[in-house]
Scaffold this motif. Sequence first.
Motif, mmCIF file in Angstrom:
data_model
loop_
_atom_site.group_PDB
_atom_site.id
_atom_site.type_symbol
_atom_site.label_atom_id
_atom_site.label_comp_id
_atom_site.label_asym_id
_atom_site.label_seq_id
_atom_site.Cartn_x
_atom_site.Cartn_y
_atom_site.Cartn_z
ATOM 1 N N PRO A 59 1.275 -1.199 -0.048
ATOM 2 C CA PRO A 59 0.483 -0.075 0.027
ATOM 3 C C PRO A 59 0.380 1.325 -0.081
ATOM 4 O O PRO A 59 0.151 2.107 -0.226
ATOM 5 C CB PRO A 59 -1.176 0.360 1.668
ATOM 6 N N GLN A 60 2.003 1.205 0.817
ATOM 7 C CA GLN A 60 2.906 2.106 1.039
ATOM 8 C C GLN A 60 3.474 2.939 -0.565
ATOM 9 O O GLN A 60 3.495 3.826 -0.781
ATOM 10 C CB GLN A 60 3.800 2.306 1.795
ATOM 11 N N ALA A 61 3.300 2.008 -1.345
ATOM 12 C CA ALA A 61 3.858 1.702 -2.604
ATOM 13 C C ALA A 61 3.099 2.780 -3.472
ATOM 14 O O ALA A 61 3.296 3.519 -5.078
ATOM 15 C CB ALA A 61 3.884 0.545 -4.049
ATOM 16 N N LEU A 62 1.514 3.096 -3.052
ATOM 17 C CA LEU A 62 0.371 3.858 -4.443
ATOM 18 C C LEU A 62 1.215 4.588 -3.926
ATOM 19 O O LEU A 62 1.064 6.088 -5.022
ATOM 20 C CB LEU A 62 -0.918 2.943 -3.436
ATOM 21 N N LYS A 63 1.445 5.619 -2.529
ATOM 22 C CA LYS A 63 1.907 6.559 -2.041
ATOM 23 C C LYS A 63 3.133 7.226 -2.499
ATOM 24 O O LYS A 63 2.911 8.568 -3.115
ATOM 25 C CB LYS A 63 1.544 6.760 -0.895
ATOM 26 N N GLY A 64 4.412 6.265 -3.544
ATOM 27 C CA GLY A 64 5.027 6.823 -3.996
ATOM 28 C C GLY A 64 4.548 7.073 -4.620
ATOM 29 O O GLY A 64 5.746 7.993 -5.786
ATOM 30 N N ILE A 65 3.947 6.000 -5.772
ATOM 31 C CA ILE A 65 3.477 6.494 -6.730
ATOM 32 C C ILE A 65 2.496 7.469 -7.561
ATOM 33 O O ILE A 65 3.543 8.256 -9.071
ATOM 34 C CB ILE A 65 2.751 5.026 -8.023
ATOM 35 N N ILE A 66 1.925 7.676 -6.248
ATOM 36 C CA ILE A 66 1.402 9.044 -6.316
ATOM 37 C C ILE A 66 2.475 10.723 -6.486
ATOM 38 O O ILE A 66 2.283 11.694 -7.491
ATOM 39 C CB ILE A 66 -0.153 9.379 -5.093
ATOM 40 N N LYS A 67 3.194 10.355 -5.479
ATOM 41 C CA LYS A 67 4.300 11.689 -5.230
ATOM 42 C C LYS A 67 4.719 11.123 -6.890
ATOM 43 O O LYS A 67 5.534 12.648 -7.705
ATOM 44 C CB LYS A 67 5.214 10.438 -4.713
ATOM 45 N N GLN A 68 5.415 10.199 -7.178
ATOM 46 C CA GLN A 68 7.037 11.073 -8.743
ATOM 47 C C GLN A 68 5.140 11.403 -10.023
ATOM 48 O O GLN A 68 5.670 12.259 -10.371
ATOM 49 C CB GLN A 68 6.610 9.235 -9.100
ATOM 50 N N VAL A 69 4.040 11.033 -9.791
ATOM 51 C CA VAL A 69 2.950 11.233 -11.080
ATOM 52 C C VAL A 69 2.940 13.122 -10.961
ATOM 53 O O VAL A 69 3.709 13.620 -11.336
ATOM 54 C CB VAL A 69 2.106 11.089 -10.641
ATOM 55 N N ASN A 70 3.599 13.572 -9.296
ATOM 56 C CA ASN A 70 3.249 14.760 -9.147
ATOM 57 C C ASN A 70 4.486 15.262 -9.614
ATOM 58 O O ASN A 70 4.554 16.765 -9.928
ATOM 59 C CB ASN A 70 2.788 14.765 -7.464
#
Length: 330
Positions: free
Chosen positions: A240-251
């Motif tokens: 689940p923490q990976a999803l937050k990391g993906i959002i961060k990199q998208v931004n």
Amino acid sequence: MTQHQLLNKATPWFKTSGHGMHALLVACAMLGSNAAWAVDPSVKQLRVGYQKASVNLVIAQQQKLFEQEFPNAKITWNEFPGGPQILEALAVGSIDIGATGDTPPVYAQAGNKPLHYFAYETAKPLASAILVPGNSKITQLSQLKGKRVGVHRGSSSHYLLVQAVRKAGLQWTDIQPIWLSPADARAAFQKGAIDAWAIWDPYYAAAQVEDKAKVLASGKGLSPNYTFYLASSDLVKNHPQALKGIIKQVNIADKWVQSNKTATASLFAQSTGLKSVVSQTFIQRRPNPSNAALLSKKVIADQQELANRFSELKIIPKSINIQQAVWAGK
């Protein structure tokens, strides 16, 4: 890895371009504000599904942002012609995350396919439209009655067309939807085999610029045209923490795009074969910013409205609850 090494790795296509120094300065500023990379060493693979319109994902791919976020993972990228194909790949376990428009997840959920919304991008109502040929006598949505309208079944433009027909005071049965992929629809549009075409960028921009297509209606006031990020059950459950990391990199990618629109348009022209003016039209039409975030109550409500409309028209076989497919972000 030092900041200098990371920059060399992240922006290779600018080493010989006139935008190099500016891009370097922008990237330095970005990295300075994101120095603490929240890496997840437990992620061993990340298979990404994207489309030509997935600007932030394409930039993340080019700058290897996910490789920085997940240093122990093998990152693979898979391009699809549309959202329905991405959701099918997600359902059968061929990819781990994918970006689609608003309608494909509704179709997938109604078909009992496993999916989890984990983010959305700022609404882009101006990035889709219903087009007619330059010499068409059709000037109002109500004149679509009895006409052949090209549309990709289950795509965001499917919903745009549903809403346009409704706004015109017509019934869905009053038009003749012609189910075509974007490439086939454009060929049909150019030959006059269809009277109108419901489509999204960059295909919309290409038809507008190259075919002199006229805009009968954009998505404004009809469809918010959200982009959604969806994940597999395995990724949601185990990383689940990976999803937050993906959002961060998208931004991070989106910040770069907003500061480098000319360079982004040039990149898309090279990678997709689109003419520069088409890419520029497409990129300039995107909202500023077009960042990703966890789904808000309004976004969920808008998506539920879409689902309700489709179930009322029996386009999908049953009613669905969008909230049940939304990741809580924990």
